[in-house]
Motif scaffolding. Structure first.
Motif, PDB file in Angstrom:
ATOM      1  N   THR A 174       0.832  -1.198   0.000  1.00  0.00           N
ATOM      2  CA  THR A 174       0.000   0.000   0.000  1.00  0.00           C
ATOM      3  C   THR A 174       0.869   1.251   0.000  1.00  0.00           C
ATOM      4  N   ILE A 175       0.446   2.267  -0.758  1.00  0.00           N
ATOM      5  CA  ILE A 175       1.161   3.545  -0.795  1.00  0.00           C
ATOM      6  C   ILE A 175       1.239   4.131   0.606  1.00  0.00           C
ATOM      7  N   LYS A 176       2.431   4.580   0.963  1.00  0.00           N
ATOM      8  CA  LYS A 176       2.632   5.142   2.299  1.00  0.00           C
ATOM      9  C   LYS A 176       1.713   6.339   2.520  1.00  0.00           C
TER      10      LYS A 176
ATOM     11  N   LEU B 160       2.157   2.888  -7.377  1.00  0.00           N
ATOM     12  CA  LEU B 160       1.005   2.454  -8.174  1.00  0.00           C
ATOM     13  C   LEU B 160       1.420   1.468  -9.264  1.00  0.00           C
ATOM     14  N   ILE B 161       2.605   1.647  -9.820  1.00  0.00           N
ATOM     15  CA  ILE B 161       3.103   0.747 -10.864  1.00  0.00           C
ATOM     16  C   ILE B 161       3.594  -0.567 -10.258  1.00  0.00           C
ATOM     17  N   ALA B 162       4.305  -0.471  -9.114  1.00  0.00           N
ATOM     18  CA  ALA B 162       4.879  -1.674  -8.489  1.00  0.00           C
ATOM     19  C   ALA B 162       3.807  -2.558  -7.867  1.00  0.00           C
TER      20      ALA B 162
ATOM     21  N   GLY C  33       3.715   6.884 -16.108  1.00  0.00           N
ATOM     22  CA  GLY C  33       3.434   5.490 -16.453  1.00  0.00           C
ATOM     23  C   GLY C  33       2.339   4.827 -15.665  1.00  0.00           C
ATOM     24  N   VAL C  34       1.584   5.569 -14.882  1.00  0.00           N
ATOM     25  CA  VAL C  34       0.462   4.976 -14.145  1.00  0.00           C
ATOM     26  C   VAL C  34      -0.609   4.559 -15.136  1.00  0.00           C
ATOM     27  N   THR C  35      -1.091   3.309 -15.037  1.00  0.00           N
ATOM     28  CA  THR C  35      -2.044   2.774 -16.011  1.00  0.00           C
ATOM     29  C   THR C  35      -3.476   2.750 -15.496  1.00  0.00           C
TER      30      THR C  35
END
Length: 351
Positions: free
Chosen positions: A227-229, A271-273, A314-316
């Protein structure tokens, strides 16, 4: 003349010494055996006789992986200008096997005695033999065996053949070997080396006590690891809201500050990872300074700036921008601290 007759049997000699795969088990067979055989004899020119036939039987013992010893008796007969010839004798043989396998080549030497009669002339003499051969194991109780031998015979002045008491013959023997008893079974070698000490395996951590991404949901229940910090998550550990606070835009502008770009670089990387493929709405919010309509337009432009930057990185996820102006404050607009709280951008994950 003997050399001429030996030539057809050269391939047999060569075949007898062909290499073969060695048996891998330690050799344990030491049985006694009986070995009946038939013989073709090519008489030497010194006998002035024709070729003939005969037979005999041997009794022997397997000594070890390489050696057999054998006692044998035989009879051979043939015609000639001073014949008929009758040879009756016996020998003690030593066989050396190159190796023991289904096909086993060997060399042989033998010493013995022989009574020779040509018509009415008879004499007892000495014989010595040397040759090569091979055996083929049909099963545990039957082998086929053949060898080719040179024989030297000296009759010690018996004058069986006027002019000489020395004779040189060649014999080709073909027979079977019948061992007594059962063939020993080869016991597998026991590996006496100590077994290696088992590796110590660390106990597997209890997932209910771990929160690898620090989102407040333990790893057993977390369906969205990584999860994003700083994101607000649901009961499954999946992000539902991320609030970006601070000086992200230049005054009265939608241009991202350096601080904002560094922050959004980390958001894009996460978000990409760890893709959580929900649609994301980027919401822009403002404090109460300025008119309502102006703040609405400014917050919309700032939301679009964030969307464009994340796409460029590069966020999809499907991203949409929405400005809310000053309509959804989260702090008191009467204080500077409250106004700073209200100037924000939020990422909302849409179910």
């Amino acid at each position: 003349m003997l050399k001429k007759h030996l030539l057809p049997f050269a391939p047999l000699v060569g075949f007898a010494i062909l290499p073969s795969a060695h048996a891998v088990e330690p050799y344990q067979d030491n049985r006694w055996y009986v070995a009946p055989f038939a013989t073709f004899i090519n008489s030497g020119g010194d006998r002035r006789a024709s070729d003939g036939w005969g037979g005999g039987v041997g009794v022997g013992k397997i000594i070890d992986e390489h050696f057999n010893v054998e006692l044998k008796g035989f009879y051979q007969g043939f015609g000639g200008s001073n014949g008929p010839w009758d040879l009756v004798g016996g020998s003690a043989d030593l066989q050396y096997y190159l190796f023991r396998d289904k096909f086993s080549p060997y060399a042989v030497v033998g010493l013995g005695g022989m009574n020779t009669c040509a018509s009415a002339n008879c004499g007892i003499g000495f014989i010595g033999e040397a040759g090569v051969g091979a055996s083929y194991e049909v099963n545990d109780h039957l082998l086929i065996r053949s060898d080719v031998r040179y024989r030297y015979n000296n009759n010690f002045n018996a004058q069986v053949q006027p002019g000489t008491d020395e004779f040189h013959d060649m014999t080709v023997n073909l027979g079977v070997v019948i061992p007594f008893g059962d063939k020993p079974k080869y016991a597998a070698k026991t590996d006496t080396r100590a077994a290696p000490a088992p590796f110590a395996v660390a106990p597997k951590p209890d997932c209910s006590t771990l929160d690898s991404d620090g989102d407040g949901v333990n790893d057993c229940l977390d369906k969205c690891p990584g999860t994003i910090k700083g994101a607000i998550v649901d009961a499954k550990g999946c992000a539902v809201r991320l609030i970006l606070k601070g000086q992200h835009f230049k005054y009265d502008s939608a241009e991202l500050s350096l601080n904002a770009k560094e922050l959004l670089d980390g958001v894009a990387k996460d978000l990409i990872a760890f893709p959580q493929k929900n649609d994301i709405q980027v919401q822009g919010h403002a404090s109460s300074e300025g008119s309502d309509s102006y703040n609405m337009k400014l917050s919309q432009r700032r939301a679009h700036a964030v969307v464009d930057y994340l796409k460029m990185k590069g966020v999809t996820n499907k991203l949409s921008a929405q400005g809310y102006g000053e309509t959804q404050p989260i702090a008191d607009n009467e204080t500077e601290a409250g106004k700073a709280e209200n100037r924000r951008v939020e990422l909302i994950w849409i179910e």
